[in-house]
Design an enzyme around this catalytic site. Sequence first.
Site, short mmCIF file in Angstrom:
data_model
loop_
_atom_site.label_atom_id
_atom_site.label_comp_id
_atom_site.label_asym_id
_atom_site.label_seq_id
_atom_site.Cartn_x
_atom_site.Cartn_y
_atom_site.Cartn_z
CG HIS A 306 -2.07 0.94 1.06
ND1 HIS A 306 -1.99 2.28 1.37
CD2 HIS A 306 -3.30 0.73 0.57
CE1 HIS A 306 -3.15 2.84 1.09
NE2 HIS A 306 -3.96 1.93 0.59
CG ASP A 363 -8.51 -4.37 -2.87
OD1 ASP A 363 -9.72 -4.18 -2.64
OD2 ASP A 363 -7.76 -3.52 -3.35
N1 CMC Z 1 4.19 -7.53 -5.01
C1 CMC Z 1 5.53 -7.48 -5.18
N2 CMC Z 1 6.28 -6.39 -5.00
C2 CMC Z 1 5.66 -5.26 -4.65
C3 CMC Z 1 4.26 -5.22 -4.45
C4 CMC Z 1 3.53 -6.41 -4.64
N3 CMC Z 1 2.20 -6.41 -4.47
N4 CMC Z 1 3.90 -3.97 -4.09
C5 CMC Z 1 5.03 -3.25 -4.08
N5 CMC Z 1 6.10 -4.02 -4.41
C6 CMC Z 1 7.51 -3.63 -4.42
C7 CMC Z 1 7.84 -2.80 -5.66
O1 CMC Z 1 8.28 -3.63 -6.73
C8 CMC Z 1 8.93 -1.90 -5.14
O2 CMC Z 1 10.12 -2.67 -5.04
P1 CMC Z 1 11.56 -1.97 -5.30
O3 CMC Z 1 11.73 -0.98 -4.18
O4 CMC Z 1 12.53 -3.07 -5.27
O5 CMC Z 1 11.46 -1.30 -6.65
C9 CMC Z 1 8.50 -1.60 -3.70
O6 CMC Z 1 7.72 -2.75 -3.31
C10 CMC Z 1 7.65 -0.34 -3.55
O7 CMC Z 1 6.54 -0.45 -4.43
P2 CMC Z 1 5.92 0.75 -5.24
O8 CMC Z 1 5.26 0.22 -6.47
O9 CMC Z 1 6.94 1.82 -5.41
O10 CMC Z 1 4.83 1.24 -4.21
P3 CMC Z 1 3.61 2.20 -4.51
O11 CMC Z 1 3.34 2.92 -3.26
O12 CMC Z 1 3.89 3.03 -5.73
O13 CMC Z 1 2.43 1.21 -4.90
C11 CMC Z 1 0.64 -0.34 -4.71
C12 CMC Z 1 1.44 0.79 -4.02
C13 CMC Z 1 -0.57 -0.65 -3.84
C14 CMC Z 1 0.15 0.15 -6.08
C15 CMC Z 1 1.55 -1.58 -4.86
O14 CMC Z 1 1.94 -2.07 -3.60
C16 CMC Z 1 0.87 -2.69 -5.67
O15 CMC Z 1 0.97 -2.70 -6.90
N6 CMC Z 1 0.17 -3.65 -4.99
C17 CMC Z 1 -0.61 -4.67 -5.68
C18 CMC Z 1 -1.94 -4.09 -6.14
C19 CMC Z 1 -2.90 -3.88 -4.99
O16 CMC Z 1 -3.09 -4.74 -4.15
N7 CMC Z 1 -3.57 -2.71 -5.00
C20 CMC Z 1 -4.60 -2.38 -3.99
C21 CMC Z 1 -4.15 -1.28 -3.08
S1 CMC Z 1 -5.21 -1.13 -1.61
C22 CMC Z 1 -6.77 -0.70 -2.23
C23 CMC Z 1 -6.80 0.61 -2.86
O17 CMC Z 1 -6.43 1.61 -2.25
O18 CMC Z 1 -7.28 0.68 -3.99
#
Ligand code: CMC
Length: 428
Positions: A306, A363
């Site tokens: 998140h 989720d």
């Molecule tokens: N699986 C594997 N690696 C992950 C995941 C995941 N679900 N989420 C983040 N990472 C890694 C990412 O690759 C990055 O690694 P590195 O530092 O080595 O590059 C690090 O963790 C930080 O991730 P980010 O993408 O920079 O984080 P963000 O804040 O931009 O994204 C997120 C947040 C929710 C989009 C992301 O965690 C994600 O894609 N999760 C899966 C989709 C999901 O479950 N979304 C629902 C969110 S909660 C409901 C809502 O608010 O809608």
Amino acid sequence: MSQSAKLNCGDVELEVPVIEGTEDEKALDISQLRRETGLITLDEGYVNTGSTRSSITFLNGEKGILRYRGYAIEDLARNCDFVEVCYLLIYGDLPSHEQLDEFRSAIHSHTMLHEDMRMFYNGFPRDAHPMAMLSSVVSAMSTFYQDALDPADPEHVEICIHRLIAKLPTIAAYSYKKSIGQPFIYPENDLTYCENFLRMMFAVPCEPYEIDPDFVTALNMLLIVHADHEQNCSTSTVRMVGSSNANLFASIAAGVCALWGPLHGGANEAVVNMLTQIMDDDGDVEKYVAMAKDKENGFRLMGFGHRVYKNFDPRATIIKAACDRLLEKMNIDDPLFHIAQQLEEVALRDEYFVSRRLYPNVDFYSGVIYRAIGIPVPMFTVLFAMGRLPGWIAHWKEMHSSENKRICRPRQVYTGENIRDFIPLSDR
Ligand code: CMC
């Protein structure tokens, strides 16, 4: 004396005021930055950018706190009815008996769709995604209620709010009925919000339909925990579209589209698809954890991580407990729930997830409850939209009543070509 920071940009020293929120959150007010220094800030994905002051929802990602209008999400999920929470978010306080009765009856008087609106569904293909239908029909509400669209007229806004809250379950249920070829079931206003939705989803004209009170409790809780989450992607979209003075229906339709993406609300659908894929792959949880860690792969564990929660997501805690209770009560042994639990256990021990502070989010377990209720997978994100609606409305209203309201218009750092001599087509 209030705090400030000093910023040195070449010859200019800028004193940047520090703004404090009511929960000691601090922000640099850079509103004079470009005027005084010629510089802008660059913050892709708005990781450090506060877009507004807001008094609707407080969340602390480190401590796992979520409160609507000062009330803890745990208390609201345990004690409230969703319509009460709608009132709280939109008007700022919990309603008295009279206020709640009045609000409920205003909503009840708008639950039906205009008969012509039902015709839209004939034009959609049978396999259309219900989120696409939802955003289209919400957008089309602007065509039916042209006499009450003025964002500056409080009476217009009020009736738009009642229409949206009343009609969203009807629009959603019709999308499902369309996809399975069953007749649409009209709303029944004696029922509660959740009862009515379940009936419109699952009743058929040829048989009596009994509403399961456990499903009502579970659905009510899910709508409440999804009801607001401050400046997330879809809410920011609603505020951004609304900032141009677009009407409320148009702004909410845009929010529905933003929510649909799998990185946002669409994750609940993606989680169940992922769990099913793992189950069909001999339940090999470790393999999928390894894939999620492999940067070459591009696969992510859906329902994990998140932007704000870096400890635990309090919504996930509430949902997991409800999921446990419901499955036990219904005596359901859902293999997807077992896979979800295994995945959580493996990931929470793994250095990759621990170091990045990636935990199950809202989720991760919600889909297991939806499945137990009988909600089909493509409808999961629609349920999220029904829950998030009062939050979107509250933010849209707050933005319009803010004395600092301006059209949202970010800037950019241009990285394209410098000016080039034009080459006529014949010479290219
Ligand atoms: N699986 C594997 N690696 C992950 C995941 C995941 N679900 N989420 C983040 N990472 C890694 C990412 O690759 C990055 O690694 P590195 O530092 O080595 O590059 C690090 O963790 C930080 O991730 P980010 O993408 O920079 O984080 P963000 O804040 O931009 O994204 C997120 C947040 C929710 C989009 C992301 O965690 C994600 O894609 N999760 C899966 C989709 C999901 O479950 N979304 C629902 C969110 S909660 C409901 C809502 O608010 O809608």
